[in-house]
Write a protein that holds these residues in place. Structure first.
Motif, PDB file in Angstrom:
ATOM      1  N   VAL A 139       5.529 -24.866  38.995  1.00  9.96           N
ATOM      2  CA  VAL A 139       6.980 -24.823  39.187  1.00  9.96           C
ATOM      3  C   VAL A 139       7.462 -26.116  39.836  1.00  9.96           C
ATOM      4  O   VAL A 139       8.452 -26.721  39.394  1.00  9.96           O
ATOM      5  CB  VAL A 139       7.376 -23.608  40.043  1.00  9.96           C
ATOM      6  N   VAL A 153      14.902 -19.694  37.624  1.00 10.45           N
ATOM      7  CA  VAL A 153      13.475 -19.920  37.382  1.00 10.45           C
ATOM      8  C   VAL A 153      12.852 -18.561  37.072  1.00 10.45           C
ATOM      9  O   VAL A 153      12.909 -17.641  37.884  1.00 10.45           O
ATOM     10  CB  VAL A 153      12.795 -20.577  38.597  1.00 10.45           C
ATOM     11  N   TYR A 154      12.255 -18.443  35.892  1.00  8.71           N
ATOM     12  CA  TYR A 154      11.793 -17.158  35.366  1.00  8.71           C
ATOM     13  C   TYR A 154      10.280 -17.156  35.147  1.00  8.71           C
ATOM     14  O   TYR A 154       9.673 -18.192  34.871  1.00  8.71           O
ATOM     15  CB  TYR A 154      12.490 -16.856  34.036  1.00  8.71           C
ATOM     16  N   LEU A 155       9.696 -15.954  35.211  1.00  5.20           N
ATOM     17  CA  LEU A 155       8.247 -15.794  35.101  1.00  5.20           C
ATOM     18  C   LEU A 155       7.941 -14.662  34.134  1.00  5.20           C
ATOM     19  O   LEU A 155       8.529 -13.572  34.230  1.00  5.20           O
ATOM     20  CB  LEU A 155       7.666 -15.477  36.479  1.00  5.20           C
ATOM     21  N   ALA A 165       1.513 -12.424  37.353  1.00  5.33           N
ATOM     22  CA  ALA A 165       2.947 -12.622  37.553  1.00  5.33           C
ATOM     23  C   ALA A 165       3.459 -11.754  38.689  1.00  5.33           C
ATOM     24  O   ALA A 165       4.258 -12.206  39.531  1.00  5.33           O
ATOM     25  CB  ALA A 165       3.704 -12.313  36.259  1.00  5.33           C
ATOM     26  N   ALA A 169       4.918 -13.305  42.113  1.00  9.69           N
ATOM     27  CA  ALA A 169       6.292 -12.925  42.451  1.00  9.69           C
ATOM     28  C   ALA A 169       6.366 -12.295  43.829  1.00  9.69           C
ATOM     29  O   ALA A 169       7.313 -12.543  44.588  1.00  9.69           O
ATOM     30  CB  ALA A 169       6.832 -11.957  41.399  1.00  9.69           C
ATOM     31  N   ILE A 175      11.079 -17.932  44.875  1.00  5.54           N
ATOM     32  CA  ILE A 175      11.143 -18.821  43.711  1.00  5.54           C
ATOM     33  C   ILE A 175      11.918 -18.212  42.552  1.00  5.54           C
ATOM     34  O   ILE A 175      12.660 -18.905  41.856  1.00  5.54           O
ATOM     35  CB  ILE A 175       9.726 -19.180  43.231  1.00  5.54           C
ATOM     36  N   TRP A 176      11.790 -16.900  42.341  1.00 11.10           N
ATOM     37  CA  TRP A 176      12.056 -16.324  41.032  1.00 11.10           C
ATOM     38  C   TRP A 176      13.425 -15.670  40.919  1.00 11.10           C
ATOM     39  O   TRP A 176      13.863 -14.943  41.810  1.00 11.10           O
ATOM     40  CB  TRP A 176      10.969 -15.304  40.697  1.00 11.10           C
ATOM     41  N   VAL A 179      11.468 -11.595  36.676  1.00 12.67           N
ATOM     42  CA  VAL A 179      10.048 -11.523  36.332  1.00 12.67           C
ATOM     43  C   VAL A 179       9.862 -10.412  35.302  1.00 12.67           C
ATOM     44  O   VAL A 179      10.351  -9.296  35.492  1.00 12.67           O
ATOM     45  CB  VAL A 179       9.189 -11.240  37.576  1.00 12.67           C
ATOM     46  N   ILE A 240      13.774  -9.058  43.861  1.00 13.20           N
ATOM     47  CA  ILE A 240      13.752  -9.813  42.607  1.00 13.20           C
ATOM     48  C   ILE A 240      13.977  -8.841  41.448  1.00 13.20           C
ATOM     49  O   ILE A 240      13.358  -7.771  41.413  1.00 13.20           O
ATOM     50  CB  ILE A 240      12.394 -10.502  42.398  1.00 13.20           C
ATOM     51  N   ARG A 340      19.592 -15.949  40.469  1.00 14.01           N
ATOM     52  CA  ARG A 340      19.506 -15.758  41.931  1.00 14.01           C
ATOM     53  C   ARG A 340      20.855 -16.049  42.571  1.00 14.01           C
ATOM     54  O   ARG A 340      21.540 -17.006  42.209  1.00 14.01           O
ATOM     55  CB  ARG A 340      18.464 -16.708  42.548  1.00 14.01           C
TER      56      ARG A 340
END
Length: 341
Positions: A139, A153-155, A165, A169, A175-176, A179, A240, A340
């Motif tokens: 990332v 920012v996606y996972l 994942a 997460a 960060i995410w 997810v 999240i 986010r």
């Protein structure tokens, strides 16, 4: 849609005028994609995304250089970043991930496909501390080499990638923005016990190699299995947006792994009972008294049929008609709406 408690914290981003038409290319899921989960070929990636690059990312944990695939259009407008994780038995050149990079190319997202120590058959892989840091480093690499919108920012992962994942997460929720975990393993030690019924499978040998022994209760290997499992950390991901999806006929990872993950993140009133989860695992069908919906706005008629869907707080669960699989359109359309605050 059943009424569930909790407030969804994602905010709607701009929805594409047209959904991704993977069905017109002859596939909608990884099982239908014209390559197996095991096939890895950089030439196949280059045919579909000529700008994709092999890059080397230095681990901030041990200094090892790990490879990754990276796509960036070069435009200066801040864009979403999609982090796609390879599955249990493959590495970063896994071809079934190509459709995610195609979406990114078509919509000017950045894309990265890190290796995070490769196949899950050694201690440094399998959701280890090093593997988790590899994903965080990926990332940061993308942020340093592309104009990334940090609020998008996606996972995404499936199977072992979905397990990882959920761990990353939970350990790095800052960060995410969203997810997605298809057919995830929630608890390595439980999954090990499940695979004892299938001695011809390779997975338990790989688990033992990763954990340093047989994960029997009260052993270091058992403790290590819990330390690498989402079940240990998942409550940390409650803020999240998380999308869990599992095939009702999955014989590699029981659907209860996703249902139990849902229960950790959902409001107490919306959780599934132990009786319902056991019934679904054993019968591969829904109990008649389980309330839910078979409609989902992210699944089209060409996607797997939705058998059960429920949302609560920031978590979404879909049980679909199918096996150990993932669907591209629902993943991407749902992620596109997450941001986010």
């Amino acid at each position: 849609m059943v009424s569930c408690s909790g407030e969804k914290k994602g905010t709607v981003a701009e929805v594409p005028k047209e959904p991704p038409k993977f069905s017109e290319r002859g596939y909608t899921t990884s099982k239908a994609y014209p390559a197996t989960f095991a096939e890895e070929n950089f030439d196949a990636w280059k045919r579909e995304i000529p700008q994709i690059e092999k890059v080397s990312i230095t681990s901030s944990a041990d200094g090892k250089k790990e490879p990754a695939l990276f796509y960036n259009s070069g435009t200066e407008t801040p864009k979403p970043l999609l982090v796609m994780l390879h599955s249990w038995s493959s590495e970063y050149l896994q071809e079934v991930s190509i459709p995610y990079a195609e979406w990114c190319k078509e919509r000017d997202w950045a894309f990265i496909h890190p290796n995070f120590r490769g196949t899950f058959e050694k201690p440094e892989a399998t959701a280890s501390d090093l593997a988790i840091q590899d994903i965080v480093d990926a990332v940061n690499f993308a942020k340093n080499n592309a104009a990334i919108d940090p609020s998008r920012v996606y996972l995404v992962g499936s199977s072992g990638g979905a397990m990882t994942a959920l761990v990353v997460a939970s350990r790095h929720p800052e960060i995410w923005a969203g997810v997605v975990a298809w057919v995830p393993i929630l608890d390595l030690t439980d999954w090990y016990k499940f695979n004892l019924y299938y001695p011809d499978r390779k997975y338990n040998r790989q688990v033992e190699a990763s954990l340093g022994g047989v994960p029997e209760p009260d052993t270091p290997a058992f403790a290590e299995g819990k330390r690498r499992s989402p079940i240990t950390y998942l409550l940390n991901a409650r803020d999240i947006p998380v999308f869990l999806a599992h095939g009702m006929q999955d014989v590699l990872v029981p659907a209860s792994h996703s249902m139990r993950a849902f229960n950790i993140l959902a409001a107490p009133a919306d959780t599934l009972s132990q009786e319902h989860m056991k019934y679904i695992d054993q019968k591969k069908e829904l109990p008649e008294d389980l309330e839910g919906t078979t409609e989902d706005p992210y699944f089209s008629p060409t996607d797997p049929a939705v058998m059960f869907s429920r949302e609560s707080a920031n978590v979404k669960l879909v049980l679909f008609e199918g096996v150990h699989d993932m669907a591209y359109n629902p993943t991407l359309l749902w992620l596109n709406e997450q941001k986010r605050r």
